[in-house]
Design a protein around this motif. Structure first.
Motif, PDB file in Angstrom:
ATOM      1  N   ASP A 177      33.459-106.021 -87.224  1.00 41.81           N
ATOM      2  CA  ASP A 177      33.214-105.664 -88.617  1.00 41.81           C
ATOM      3  C   ASP A 177      33.692-106.793 -89.546  1.00 41.81           C
ATOM      4  O   ASP A 177      32.975-107.199 -90.459  1.00 41.81           O
ATOM      5  CB  ASP A 177      33.957-104.354 -88.921  1.00 41.81           C
ATOM      6  CG  ASP A 177      33.830-103.952 -90.369  1.00 41.81           C
ATOM      7  OD1 ASP A 177      32.775-103.433 -90.729  1.00 41.81           O
ATOM      8  OD2 ASP A 177      34.783-104.164 -91.141  1.00 41.81           O
ATOM      9  N   GLU A 180      31.489-109.853 -89.343  1.00 45.94           N
ATOM     10  CA  GLU A 180      30.230-109.713 -90.097  1.00 45.94           C
ATOM     11  C   GLU A 180      30.460-110.082 -91.562  1.00 45.94           C
ATOM     12  O   GLU A 180      29.634-110.730 -92.199  1.00 45.94           O
ATOM     13  CB  GLU A 180      29.703-108.288 -89.990  1.00 45.94           C
ATOM     14  CG  GLU A 180      28.858-108.109 -88.747  1.00 45.94           C
ATOM     15  CD  GLU A 180      28.551-106.661 -88.405  1.00 45.94           C
ATOM     16  OE1 GLU A 180      28.947-105.758 -89.170  1.00 45.94           O
ATOM     17  OE2 GLU A 180      27.922-106.443 -87.360  1.00 45.94           O
ATOM     18  N   SER A 190      24.227-114.056 -89.402  1.00 43.43           N
ATOM     19  CA  SER A 190      24.821-113.143 -88.425  1.00 43.43           C
ATOM     20  C   SER A 190      26.164-113.685 -87.962  1.00 43.43           C
ATOM     21  O   SER A 190      26.396-114.899 -87.940  1.00 43.43           O
ATOM     22  CB  SER A 190      23.860-113.043 -87.236  1.00 43.43           C
ATOM     23  OG  SER A 190      24.552-112.704 -86.070  1.00 43.43           O
ATOM     24  N   ARG A 191      27.035-112.744 -87.541  1.00 39.73           N
ATOM     25  CA  ARG A 191      28.315-113.191 -86.970  1.00 39.73           C
ATOM     26  C   ARG A 191      28.084-113.990 -85.693  1.00 39.73           C
ATOM     27  O   ARG A 191      28.916-114.777 -85.273  1.00 39.73           O
ATOM     28  CB  ARG A 191      29.225-111.990 -86.700  1.00 39.73           C
ATOM     29  CG  ARG A 191      28.751-111.110 -85.615  1.00 39.73           C
ATOM     30  CD  ARG A 191      29.653-109.922 -85.359  1.00 39.73           C
ATOM     31  NE  ARG A 191      28.992-108.980 -84.487  1.00 39.73           N
ATOM     32  CZ  ARG A 191      28.961-109.065 -83.166  1.00 39.73           C
ATOM     33  NH1 ARG A 191      29.589-110.046 -82.549  1.00 39.73           N
ATOM     34  NH2 ARG A 191      28.313-108.185 -82.450  1.00 39.73           N
ATOM     35  N   HIS A 324      26.997-102.192 -86.078  1.00 35.49           N
ATOM     36  CA  HIS A 324      27.879-103.108 -85.365  1.00 35.49           C
ATOM     37  C   HIS A 324      28.333-102.558 -84.020  1.00 35.49           C
ATOM     38  O   HIS A 324      28.948-103.276 -83.243  1.00 35.49           O
ATOM     39  CB  HIS A 324      29.009-103.685 -86.235  1.00 35.49           C
ATOM     40  CG  HIS A 324      29.916-102.714 -86.893  1.00 35.49           C
ATOM     41  ND1 HIS A 324      29.954-102.572 -88.247  1.00 35.49           N
ATOM     42  CD2 HIS A 324      30.816-101.868 -86.394  1.00 35.49           C
ATOM     43  CE1 HIS A 324      30.859-101.658 -88.537  1.00 35.49           C
ATOM     44  NE2 HIS A 324      31.397-101.219 -87.447  1.00 35.49           N
TER      45      HIS A 324
END
Ligand code: NAD
Ligand code: G6P
Ligand code: MN
Length: 446
Positions: A177, A180, A190-191, A324
């Motif tokens: 989380d 992100e 995007s992560r 997620h």
């Protein structure tokens, strides 16, 4: 694990508030992770029934080829399974409420996974998770369990001690989380466009290196943002679950935590350990997080499940996908398809973090393939972080030793040593109240 065309999954804790969003997430990912069967297993028939009835309708409408079963019978729940996704809450919200309110009544942090409440939850969870492992090993010995039942650190240590050879991987969504949020701050899509280094215990760790895929250092831009705003991001607060005053405060407060060590970026949970006075003052001891969740997420999800069942369709449902939560699919894919994805997992230290007990269950990056996780080496860490980790690790190890040896003394030591606690006498008072509250769940401490 052999390559298969489609997998069979057991969701343990089928009655969880998170189950519908996990189902929607699995459906969204069927092209990456094909599923032939889904089983819900819970030990509370009534609670699971509503969620299961609604999910059965969702599956019938969107993927009728997937076989579905919901059960409270362990044999049916764990036979012919490739993966167990475990998210149980032993004692449910009723006990979460006590974990939070008992310490708070004495002016001590009352939190799901931190301090005395987290320890109390840990002693309940070990029994439940070990029971699931035993069922899995009896009925599907080749399966993997992906466990995100809390408190993950204590559960992981309990499993390490009690079931050392089991195929269980413990994982948490908090770093996902936050990453992100970091990706948005850094202007990435995007992560997954970032490579991170992170180390610590679960809900007790720091990022010390974050780069884009070209190797550019993203720490400066993220730090600059966090200094002003913490991890609070208007853009991401639209998600219903997080558009909640408590979470917003936690994200915002990360800037205070960051100021204490500007070399690293912290997880949000240090609010409870390092700023305990603030955490206590900003909690209503008569209406804690458990109450907010029961009146909020639980009500929202269960009402929506009832609506689906009444209408006998989920075509217009407003249930959200657990976006997620797709890390669970990434993890299952890594094991099933040997993807060698880099992921943060809770694994035995074995020298990865220098100066920390080799048997500590630490949260660090791992390369995950068909044989499980290969942890990456972290090396030396600063004194501040090492000191905090050692202390919290001792708390978690003492809690597990207390459970295994049924030792009152060790549990008193565990509570006393928690950074959320001040005084040993007070720790004893709180411990005695927790023992009474957990009479149906804890071992009989001597
Ligand atoms: P919940 O109370 O809604 O659901 C938990 C379910 O587990 C209930 O239906 C309950 O009956 C069942 N259960 C309890 N003991 C059991 C046992 N021994 N065997 C089988 N089933 C059992 O709780 P929730 O808020 O949805 O959370 C579920 C779990 O997931 C919690 O442990 C929570 O802390 C955890 N969680 C972890 C993460 C993470 O990142 N690690 C994220 C979210 C939630
Ligand atoms: C995060 C943590 C979980 C925790 C949850 C609590 O997702 O990673 O471990 O269970 O927050 O959220 P809640 O909304 O139930 O307080
Ligand atoms: Mn977590």
């Amino acid at each position: 694990m052999n390559k298969k065309n489609a997998f069979s999954i057991s969701i343990a804790g089928g009655g969880s508030t998170y189950t519908p969003e996990i189902i929607l997430m699995l459906l969204e990912n069927l092209d990456r992770f094909p599923i032939r069967k889904i089983i819900f297993y819970d030990n509370d028939y009534e609670r699971q029934k509503l969620v299961a009835d609604a999910c059965e309708i969702i599956l019938r409408e969107r993927a009728p080829e997937i076989e579905f079963l919901s059960t409270t019978n362990p044999k049916d729940g764990f036979t012919d399974i490739d993966f167990v996704m475990a998210h149980i809450r032993v004692g449910k919200y009723e006990m979460r409420e006590k974990d939070e309110k008992i310490p708070l009544e004495h002016g001590i942090v009352g939190q799901e996974t931190c301090g005395p409440g987290g320890i109390a939850y840990g002693l309940r969870s070990i029994t439940g998770v070990v029971e699931l492992i035993d069922y899995m090993e009896e009925y599907s010995p080749n399966a993997w369990m992906l466990n995100y039942s809390n408190p993950a650190s204590i559960v992981a240590e309990g499993v390490r001690v009690l079931r050392p050879d089991s195929k269980v991987l413990n994982i948490c969504d908090m770093p996902i989380d936050i990453e992100e949020r970091m990706a948005v701050i850094a202007g990435l899509e995007s992560r997954k466009d970032m490579t991170v280094r992170y180390y610590g215990l679960n809900h007790f760790g720091w990022w010390d290196d974050i780069r884009d895929k070209d190797g550019n250092d993203l720490m400066p831009v993220i730090k600059k943002y966090v200094l002003e705003n913490g991890y609070n991001l208007e853009l991401l607060n639209k998600e219903v679950r997080l558009n909640d005053p408590d979470w917003l405060d936690t994200y915002r407060f990360a800037k205070e935590v960051y100021r204490l060590d500007t070399e690293t970026l912290p997880t949000t949970y240090f609010k409870y350990y390092l700023f305990s006075d603030y955490a206590v003052k900003h909690t209503d001891k008569n209406y804690t997080r458990a109450n907010q969740v029961m009146d909020g997420r639980e009500k929202r999800v269960f009402d929506e499940c009832s609506t689906i069942v009444e209408k006998n369709t989920a075509k217009e449902t407003n249930l959200e996908i657990g976006v997620h939560a797709s890390y669970i699919v990434d993890l299952a894919r890594a094991l099933a398809f040997n993807t060698h994805e880099r992921m943060l997992l809770i694994v035995e230290n074995k020298g990865a973090i220098c100066g920390v007990d080799p048997t500590a269950m630490v949260e660090i990056p791992c390369i995950v393939g068909a044989n499980g996780p290969e942890p990456l080496s972290i090396g030396e860490i600063p004194t501040f972080q090492r000191g905090l980790i050692q202390q919290q690790l001792a708390v978690e190890k003492l809690a597990v030793e207390a459970y295994v040896e049924e030792s009152y003394q060790k549990l008193w030591q565990a509570l006393t040593l928690s950074r959320t606690m001040g005084d040993a006498d007070l720790a004893k008072v709180i411990l005695d109240e927790l023992i009474e509250a957990n009479i149906d769940y804890w071992p009989n401490l001597k």
